[in-house]
Structure formats: C-alpha cells, structure tokens
Design an enzyme around this catalytic site. Structure first.
Site, short mmCIF file in Angstrom:
data_model
loop_
_atom_site.label_atom_id
_atom_site.label_comp_id
_atom_site.label_asym_id
_atom_site.label_seq_id
_atom_site.Cartn_x
_atom_site.Cartn_y
_atom_site.Cartn_z
N ASP A 68 0.83 -1.21 0.00
CA ASP A 68 0.00 0.00 0.00
C ASP A 68 0.86 1.26 0.00
O ASP A 68 0.49 2.27 -0.60
CB ASP A 68 -0.92 0.00 1.22
CG ASP A 68 -1.98 -1.08 1.12
OD1 ASP A 68 -2.44 -1.34 0.00
OD2 ASP A 68 -2.32 -1.69 2.14
N GLY A 69 2.01 1.19 0.68
CA GLY A 69 2.91 2.35 0.71
C GLY A 69 3.35 2.70 -0.71
O GLY A 69 3.36 3.88 -1.10
N GLU B 172 -5.56 9.70 4.43
CA GLU B 172 -5.97 10.60 5.50
C GLU B 172 -5.00 11.76 5.67
O GLU B 172 -3.85 11.70 5.25
CB GLU B 172 -6.07 9.87 6.85
CG GLU B 172 -4.79 9.54 7.57
CD GLU B 172 -3.99 8.38 7.00
OE1 GLU B 172 -2.90 8.65 6.47
OE2 GLU B 172 -4.43 7.23 7.07
N ASP C 89 -4.42 13.53 21.61
CA ASP C 89 -3.24 13.43 20.73
C ASP C 89 -3.47 14.13 19.39
O ASP C 89 -2.52 14.58 18.76
CB ASP C 89 -2.92 11.95 20.44
CG ASP C 89 -2.19 11.28 21.60
OD1 ASP C 89 -1.95 11.97 22.61
OD2 ASP C 89 -1.87 10.08 21.48
N ASN D 125 -7.10 5.10 10.49
CA ASN D 125 -8.44 5.30 11.05
C ASN D 125 -8.95 4.05 11.77
O ASN D 125 -9.47 4.11 12.88
CB ASN D 125 -9.39 5.70 9.91
CG ASN D 125 -10.84 5.67 10.33
OD1 ASN D 125 -11.30 6.53 11.06
ND2 ASN D 125 -11.56 4.65 9.86
N PHE D 126 -8.78 2.90 11.11
CA PHE D 126 -9.30 1.63 11.65
C PHE D 126 -8.55 1.25 12.92
O PHE D 126 -9.15 0.83 13.91
CB PHE D 126 -9.18 0.55 10.57
CG PHE D 126 -9.80 -0.76 10.95
CD1 PHE D 126 -11.13 -0.84 11.31
CD2 PHE D 126 -9.04 -1.93 10.93
CE1 PHE D 126 -11.70 -2.06 11.66
CE2 PHE D 126 -9.60 -3.14 11.28
CZ PHE D 126 -10.94 -3.21 11.64
N SER D 127 -7.22 1.43 12.90
CA SER D 127 -6.42 1.11 14.10
C SER D 127 -6.78 2.01 15.27
O SER D 127 -6.49 1.69 16.41
CB SER D 127 -4.93 1.31 13.83
OG SER D 127 -4.55 0.79 12.62
P1 NAP Z 1 3.29 2.16 6.01
O1 NAP Z 1 4.26 1.27 6.63
O2 NAP Z 1 3.39 2.52 4.55
O3 NAP Z 1 1.80 1.59 6.26
C1 NAP Z 1 1.41 1.06 7.49
C2 NAP Z 1 0.45 -0.10 7.26
O4 NAP Z 1 -0.80 0.41 6.76
C3 NAP Z 1 0.96 -1.09 6.20
O5 NAP Z 1 0.67 -2.40 6.61
C4 NAP Z 1 0.15 -0.71 4.96
O6 NAP Z 1 0.02 -1.79 4.03
C5 NAP Z 1 -1.18 -0.35 5.60
N1 NAP Z 1 -2.08 0.51 4.80
C6 NAP Z 1 -1.81 1.64 4.12
N2 NAP Z 1 -2.92 2.12 3.53
C7 NAP Z 1 -3.92 1.26 3.86
C8 NAP Z 1 -5.31 1.24 3.57
N3 NAP Z 1 -5.91 2.19 2.85
N4 NAP Z 1 -6.05 0.23 4.10
C9 NAP Z 1 -5.47 -0.72 4.88
N5 NAP Z 1 -4.17 -0.74 5.18
C10 NAP Z 1 -3.40 0.25 4.69
O7 NAP Z 1 3.22 3.49 6.91
P2 NAP Z 1 3.48 5.04 6.70
O8 NAP Z 1 4.45 5.27 5.58
O9 NAP Z 1 3.75 5.61 8.05
O10 NAP Z 1 2.06 5.68 6.23
C11 NAP Z 1 1.29 5.20 5.23
C12 NAP Z 1 -0.07 4.87 5.81
O11 NAP Z 1 0.09 4.04 6.95
C13 NAP Z 1 -0.82 6.10 6.31
O12 NAP Z 1 -1.61 6.68 5.30
C14 NAP Z 1 -1.64 5.55 7.47
O13 NAP Z 1 -2.99 5.27 7.12
C15 NAP Z 1 -0.99 4.24 7.84
N6 NAP Z 1 -0.57 4.33 9.25
C16 NAP Z 1 -1.18 3.49 10.14
C17 NAP Z 1 -0.88 3.58 11.49
C18 NAP Z 1 -1.59 2.65 12.41
O14 NAP Z 1 -2.35 1.78 11.94
N7 NAP Z 1 -1.38 2.78 13.72
C19 NAP Z 1 0.04 4.52 11.94
C20 NAP Z 1 0.64 5.36 11.02
C21 NAP Z 1 0.32 5.26 9.67
P3 NAP Z 1 1.33 -2.45 3.28
O15 NAP Z 1 1.89 -3.40 4.29
O16 NAP Z 1 0.77 -3.15 2.10
O17 NAP Z 1 2.24 -1.30 2.92
#
Ligand code: NAP
Length: 270
Positions: free
Chosen positions: A54-55, A128, A156, A170-172
């Site tokens: 997804d990244g 987001e 936060d 969002n889901f997390s």
């Molecule tokens: P990242 O490592 O690229 O992504 C974090 C995880 O979120 C990876 O497993 C990624 O899938 C998954 N992901 C991304 N978009 C998704 C979607 N629309 N639906 C379901 N899973 C999705 O992290 P990053 O570079 O910091 O940021 C990229 C995205 O990560 C952000 O847009 C944010 O939504 C998400 N993120 C999540 C959290 C959390 O869940 N606590 C915290 C920070 C950011 P892949 O393994 O396939 O890359």
C-alpha cells in the site's frame, strides 16, 4: 516482443527484490502481447500497474501528481489492501487487460487547506490527513463542521480519513470501515481526553462529503501542530485554521469483480 498493439502501460515498482522480479516478468509478458512499457512514466498510458504494498501505491499516486490514468496494484507488500492482484494471477490479469474485462471505480481524496498567518498551503491525501501535536504534546483544537462548532478537542489529535483510508490508521484508532463509494469523510479522535478538565467526543463522526471540517488550534498551539499527509509529516508556523473537504479530484482504480471489496476486506483483516 509481440506485434505492437499500440497500447501503453506504465509499470511502477518499489525497490524491493520481489517487486523488481515481478516487474520484469510482467514487462516481458505484456511485451509478448504487444503492449509498450515505457522506461519512464508516460502520461499517454492507458493503465498504471503499481507493484509493491500500500505504501508503494500511495507513493505512486503522490509522485505522479494524482494522475487520471487508472491504477491497478500487484501485491508484494505486507498487507496490500489496495493491491488486489496476487503475483501468481498475472496471466489472468493480462487477459482481463487485453479484453478490458473490468470496471473502473473512483477513489475519493481529501483536500487540506492550511491557513497560516501569512499564507495558505494545500495538501491532498488518499488515506488521511492527521492533525496532531508536535513532540507528542497534547493538543487543544476547536473543531467546526460547516461553520458549526462541534467540540473543543483535547488529546493526541484527529484523523480525517477518506473512505479508502478508513481501513488504515483510522481503523487502528477505532474508526469505522466505510465503503469506498460513500462520499464522506471520517473525523476520528486520537486518544481523546474525557475528564473533569477536558471533554472530547470519544468516537468518530462520519461527515457528508459536501461539508467542510475546520480545525483551529488554540492560540498557544499555533506553532506546535504536525500535519501528516498519507504518512508524510509537514510542519507550518502560525497555523490559524485547517480546512478539510472531499476533493474534486479522484483516483481511478480497476475493479475486476463487484464483490472484490468485501472479499479483500475479509481476507486482509480476519
Ligand atoms: P506504512 O508502513 O506505509 O503503512 C502502514 C500499514 O498500513 C501497512 O501495513 C500498509 O500496508 C497499511 N495501509 C496503508 N494504507 C492502507 C489502507 N488504505 N487500508 C489498509 N491498510 C493500509 O506506513 P506510513 O508510511 O507511516 O504511512 C502510510 C499509511 O500508513 C498512512 O496513510 C496511514 O494510514 C498508515 N498508518 C497506520 C498507522 C496505524 O495503523 N497505527 C500509523 C501510522 C500510519 P502495506 O503493508 O501493504 O504497505
């Protein structure tokens, strides 16, 4: 190389060895069917095939300026929620491409306008836009929906998620999953404080797509706000207001099956 069919496909791969391997295999197979795969991103292509997780999908959209060419993803990442094609199904995917056996769905985006004392800045996100405190500080934010004061948020920060972003951060954070075609934004609190001192909504609110969410940091927090756009941090001085709304721009994505979203959701989350 097969006889040219005059059709152009961009292949956008991340640098992971598995993605590079799949990219080479796909290039060869598409060439054999007469497709031209340019070495550099072409704006003339009919399709963007993104290889990675997804990244990689998010970066491909941002780096190519939110193009109107439809995307499809081959998953070599961890989760790959956007990347529905598995490497072992490449041949079936190529047949569907040749016959244009798919529909095209639209992914809604969120636009952010960051108004500072002297200038406004603009961001667009697929998943987001997050507004939170710099250096892990609690933030106090006045939140308005279409000009109506909703709450004084303390905690936060908040996530403003698109429907496709609803399965990500969002889901997390306890937000709901929203079907991609529902024109809406979701306002989700990050560790909201609910005490005698501060009272914030504990759950997310789903806001219709035509309404604007405005966030005003309290005066002494105007320089301690961090904006995170699809995982990329931005810092601005003297923020007065952040306006968030569903974008007029959309991203197009191939859909091979009307049940794809629910099957993907079940297989990736349960
Ligand atoms: P990242 O490592 O690229 O992504 C974090 C995880 O979120 C990876 O497993 C990624 O899938 C998954 N992901 C991304 N978009 C998704 C979607 N629309 N639906 C379901 N899973 C999705 O992290 P990053 O570079 O910091 O940021 C990229 C995205 O990560 C952000 O847009 C944010 O939504 C998400 N993120 C999540 C959290 C959390 O869940 N606590 C915290 C920070 C950011 P892949 O393994 O396939 O890359």
């Amino acid at each position: 190389m097969g006889v040219s069919n005059g059709r152009v496909i961009n292949i956008i791969s991340n640098f992971n060895a598995e993605s590079k391997k799949i990219s080479n295999i796909l290039t060869k197979k598409l060439n054999d069917k007469g497709f031209y795969i340019p070495g550099k991103y072409s704006t003339e292509a009919e399709l963007n095939v993104c290889i990675g997780g997804d990244g990689a999908f998010l970066r491909a959209i941002h780096r190519n300026g939110f193009p109107s060419i439809p995307f499809v993803g081959i998953n070599t990442g961890h989760l790959g929620f956007f990347q529905e094609i598995l490497p072992e199904n490449i041949d079936e995917f190529i047949e569907k491409c040749i016959n244009e056996d798919y529909s095209i769905e639209e992914i809604s985006l969120v636009d952010g306008e960051i108004c500072t004392k002297n200038k406004s800045f603009y961001l667009t996100a697929v998943n987001e836009i997050v507004v939170k405190g710099n250096k892990s500080k609690v933030v106090h934010l006045e939140i308005y929906i279409d000009g109506n004061h909703l709450e004084r948020f303390s905690g936060d920060g908040v996530i403003i998620s698109t429907p496709v972003g609803s399965t990500a951060y969002n889901f997390s954070s306890g937000g709901s999953i929203i079907y991609p075609s529902l024109k809406s934004l979701q306002l989700t609190p990050l560790s909201p404080i609910s005490s005698k001192a501060y009272r914030s909504l504990p759950n997310s609110a789903i806001v219709p797509g035509h309404m604007v969410i405005s966030i005003k940091p309290e005066l002494r927090y105007e320089n301690s706000i961090l904006i995170i756009n699809d995982g990329v941090e931005f810092k601005y001085s003297n923020i007065e207001c952040i306006n968030l709304k569903l974008s007029n721009k959309v991203i197009k994505k191939l859909n091979f099956d009307k049940n794809m979203y629910w099957n993907n959701l079940k297989s990736k989350f349960l």
